[in-house]
Structure formats: structure tokens, C-alpha cells
Design a protein around this motif. Structure first.
Motif, mmCIF file in Angstrom:
data_model
loop_
_atom_site.group_PDB
_atom_site.id
_atom_site.type_symbol
_atom_site.label_atom_id
_atom_site.label_comp_id
_atom_site.label_asym_id
_atom_site.label_seq_id
_atom_site.Cartn_x
_atom_site.Cartn_y
_atom_site.Cartn_z
ATOM 1 N N CYS A 150 0.852 -1.189 0.000
ATOM 2 C CA CYS A 150 0.000 0.000 0.000
ATOM 3 C C CYS A 150 0.891 1.243 0.000
ATOM 4 O O CYS A 150 1.748 1.420 0.873
ATOM 5 N N GLY A 151 0.699 2.100 -0.990
ATOM 6 C CA GLY A 151 1.533 3.289 -1.122
ATOM 7 C C GLY A 151 0.882 4.520 -0.532
ATOM 8 O O GLY A 151 -0.338 4.598 -0.369
ATOM 9 N N MET A 152 1.715 5.503 -0.223
ATOM 10 C CA MET A 152 1.203 6.751 0.346
ATOM 11 C C MET A 152 0.528 7.622 -0.703
ATOM 12 O O MET A 152 -0.338 8.432 -0.378
ATOM 13 N N PHE A 153 0.937 7.445 -1.967
ATOM 14 C CA PHE A 153 0.426 8.295 -3.038
ATOM 15 C C PHE A 153 -0.046 7.420 -4.201
ATOM 16 O O PHE A 153 0.351 6.258 -4.320
ATOM 17 N N ILE A 154 -0.901 8.018 -5.043
ATOM 18 C CA ILE A 154 -1.457 7.299 -6.175
ATOM 19 C C ILE A 154 -1.373 8.182 -7.411
ATOM 20 O O ILE A 154 -1.092 9.390 -7.325
ATOM 21 N N CYS A 155 -1.642 7.582 -8.545
ATOM 22 C CA CYS A 155 -1.708 8.317 -9.802
ATOM 23 C C CYS A 155 -3.075 8.989 -9.892
ATOM 24 O O CYS A 155 -4.110 8.317 -9.747
ATOM 25 N N PRO A 156 -3.156 10.290 -10.145
ATOM 26 C CA PRO A 156 -4.462 10.958 -10.181
ATOM 27 C C PRO A 156 -5.293 10.604 -11.402
ATOM 28 O O PRO A 156 -6.495 10.901 -11.426
ATOM 29 N N VAL A 157 -4.711 9.957 -12.418
ATOM 30 C CA VAL A 157 -5.442 9.634 -13.645
ATOM 31 C C VAL A 157 -5.938 8.198 -13.616
ATOM 32 O O VAL A 157 -7.124 7.917 -13.807
ATOM 33 N N VAL A 158 -5.030 7.256 -13.377
ATOM 34 C CA VAL A 158 -5.370 5.825 -13.430
ATOM 35 C C VAL A 158 -5.723 5.288 -12.055
ATOM 36 O O VAL A 158 -6.529 4.370 -11.930
ATOM 37 N N GLY A 159 -5.108 5.832 -10.999
ATOM 38 C CA GLY A 159 -5.372 5.353 -9.651
ATOM 39 C C GLY A 159 -4.409 4.302 -9.169
ATOM 40 O O GLY A 159 -4.653 3.689 -8.116
ATOM 41 N N LEU A 160 -3.303 4.043 -9.872
ATOM 42 C CA LEU A 160 -2.315 3.065 -9.437
ATOM 43 C C LEU A 160 -1.548 3.600 -8.239
ATOM 44 O O LEU A 160 -1.250 4.792 -8.148
ATOM 45 N N GLU A 161 -1.223 2.703 -7.319
ATOM 46 C CA GLU A 161 -0.509 3.107 -6.115
ATOM 47 C C GLU A 161 0.981 3.253 -6.410
ATOM 48 O O GLU A 161 1.565 2.484 -7.174
ATOM 49 N N MET A 162 1.578 4.215 -5.789
ATOM 50 C CA MET A 162 3.002 4.511 -5.965
ATOM 51 C C MET A 162 3.791 3.708 -4.929
ATOM 52 O O MET A 162 4.294 4.222 -3.933
#
Length: 298
Positions: free
Chosen positions: A116-128
Motif C-alpha cells: 500500500c503506497g502513500m500516493f497514487i496516480c491521479p489519472v489511473v489510480g495506481l498506487e506509488m
């Protein structure tokens, strides 16, 4: 020696073979890259910055390093290419709503998702979290997944709307080949910046020095011009008073001053703002005598 009491030793207890190569846990490696600062090894917290090689840092740690480079710190090899704040870019990240962070109470009574990442992609929603490729734009600092840039091809940022080019894309924690390409790109950019500075300095040196206005307006001691006519500050129209003298005794001819009240292009409302206007002058009857107030006057 030993082996008494009917014990039978095994081969691995008597013969020592070659040591096994220790393997790095992939999960731990990903967590160290994407959740911790590459310089201070502390947890990433806003504001987060990145260099031109695609590494993540805490901005506070980078500023402390730039202020005192002589201090002993771990992992200083990761920031040797950073010369100042211009070599880093503050990232515009999107928070992950599922990330609880420090609010989570780790009691061990439930499943803990290490990916589980702290940030995600604002377009696709993939976790960083390191499982997906992420990159940021040098123009605005917005962070997106590589899939979002490939699926939605555009020359405008998806988040803030600023225009960008393909050369402005920097991959975060890419492969060795991508890291070498980013390093070559960084060195080329710095070499071009040096050539521009050298050209500007040469152009500034080639320019003639500015003329001193005192030298251009200097008049000989006898106060005569080339045609034999005398010139002084009092002879010129619109000036008053004696001419100023330089240190060597030569006269200095000053430019003639033009009164604001004589300017025809100015309006009467504008001229009335100054004390030289007729409305600002008082007659003798309008002026009062000087009065000195003492404690005995009251």
C-alpha cells in the motif's frame, strides 16, 4: 573429539562449504526506495523533492545537506550531483485515501498490506509502491504513472494544465539504462548552461565602458569654447547661480532646468500641485507674525 554417547554427526556439521550469497528482499528494497528518503533514510513526508536522476528526498534533508556539506551523513553518494536548490524539483503528489499512515494501530490483529503506497496516480489510480512505473514533469512537478502518460497522450499536464514536452519527463527509480540516460541528459544541460554564461560574459567584456558625464561636460579654466565665446551657467537660459568648479579648477556646465510652470503641455491642475504655482503664493497680509509660545503665555 566429541561424538560421544552414540551421536552420529552429519556431513554439513563436519564439512564447511561455500557461503551462500545473501539475497535482498524485494519487498524491503521497494519499501526503502519509495517510502524512505534516499539521503537521510527517514520516512518520506511533505514537502518531497526529486532530483534529475529520479530519486526521492525530503526537502528538509536536502536543505541541511546544502547548508553544511562537511557534516558526516549516510548515503552522501546519492546527492553529490545536487549543487543547489535549482537541481531539485518539489513534487505535486496525490494522496492515497486508503493510506492510514501513523494513524493505524499496529496490533497484529489484521492483515497488513506492505504494497500500500502513500500516493497514487491521479489519472489511473495506481498506487506509488514500486510495482508500477512512475514519473514526474520538470515543468510543474506533477507525478503520474507511466501507464497514464501512454494511454492518454497529450502535451498538457493532466493535473494542472501546464504544457510540457517529452524531454521534461523524468522516470522515478528507473532501470540502470534509464538512469544513465538521465545522467547524460543532466550533464548536457549543464554544459549548455555553462556555454551560455561564457558567451554572456564575453559579450559584456567586449562592450565599451560607459562615458563619464563629468568628463564630457568639462570646460577649460579660461571658460572659453573652441569658437572663442565665453560660456557659463549664468549665461544659459533657464539657469541661475554661478557654475560649479571641479577639483582641478575646471568649470562644470550643468544641464538647463526647465520650470514646470513654463511647460505648456501640462494642465493647470497638474501645475497647481507644486509650490511654484501662483495659488500657493501668499501676500504680506495673508502671512502671520512669528509667535513663540512659553509656559507663561497660557
Amino acid at each position: 573429539m566429541g561424538c560421544d554417547g552414540g551421536t552420529i554427526p552429519k556431513r554439513h556439521e563436519l564439512v564447511k562449504g561455500p557461503k551462500k550469497v545473501e539475497k535482498v528482499d524485494k519487498n524491503a528494497e521497494l519499501a526503502a526506495k519509495w517510502k524512505y528518503c534516499a539521503l537521510s533514510q527517514e520516512k518520506l513526508k511533505r514537502p518531497i523533492v526529486s532530483c534529475e536522476l529520479g530519486r526521492l528526498y525530503n526537502k528538509d534533508a536536502i536543505i541541511e545537506y546544502l547548508l553544511d556539506k562537511t557534516a558526516e551523513r549516510p548515503n552522501t553518494d546519492a546527492v553529490t550531483h545536487i549543487r543547489g536548490t535549482r537541481d531539485i524539483k518539489e513534487l505535486n503528489l496525490t494522496d492515497n485515501p486508503e493510506w492510514e499512515g501513523e494513524r493505524r494501530n499496529t496490533k497484529g490483529d489484521r492483515y497488513e498490506d506492505i504494497y500500500c503506497g502513500m500516493f497514487i496516480c491521479p489519472v489511473v489510480g495506481l498506487e506509488m509502491n514500486g510495482k508500477h512505473r512512475f514519473c514526474y514533469l520538470q515543468t510543474c512537478g506533477c507525478v503520474f504513472s507511466d501507464r497514464a502518460l501512454k494511454e492518454v497522450k497529450t502535451e498538457i499536464c493532466h493535473k494542472c494544465g501546464d504544457p510540457f514536452q517529452n524531454t521534461d519527463i523524468v522516470v522515478l527509480y528507473g532501470t540502470k539504462e534509464e538512469g544513465e540516460k538521465l545522467r547524460e541528459k543532466m550533464e548536457d544541460r549543464r554544459a549548455k548552461a555553462k556555454t551560455k554564461k561564457s558567451k554572456k560574459s564575453k559579450a559584456a567584456e567586449s562592450m565599451p565602458p560607459p562615458l563619464d558625464p563629468k568628463e564630457t561636460k568639462q570646460v577649460p579654466n579660461n571658460g572659453s569654447l573652441e569658437n572663442g565665446e565665453e560660456s557659463s551657467q549664468s549665461d544659459q537660459p533657464g539657469t541661475s547661480g554661478a557654475p560649479q568648479l571641479l577639483s582641478n579648477g575646471d568649470k562644470l556646465v550643468t544641464a538647463s532646468k526647465r520650470s514646470i510652470q513654463e511647460m505648456q503641455e501640462k494642465s493647470e491642475a497638474f501645475k497647481s500641485l507644486f509650490t511654484t504655482h501662483s495659488s500657493a503664493k501668499r501676500t504680506k497680509d495673508q502671512t502671520s507674525n512669528w509667535v513663540t509660545h512659553t509656559p507663561y503665555h497660557f
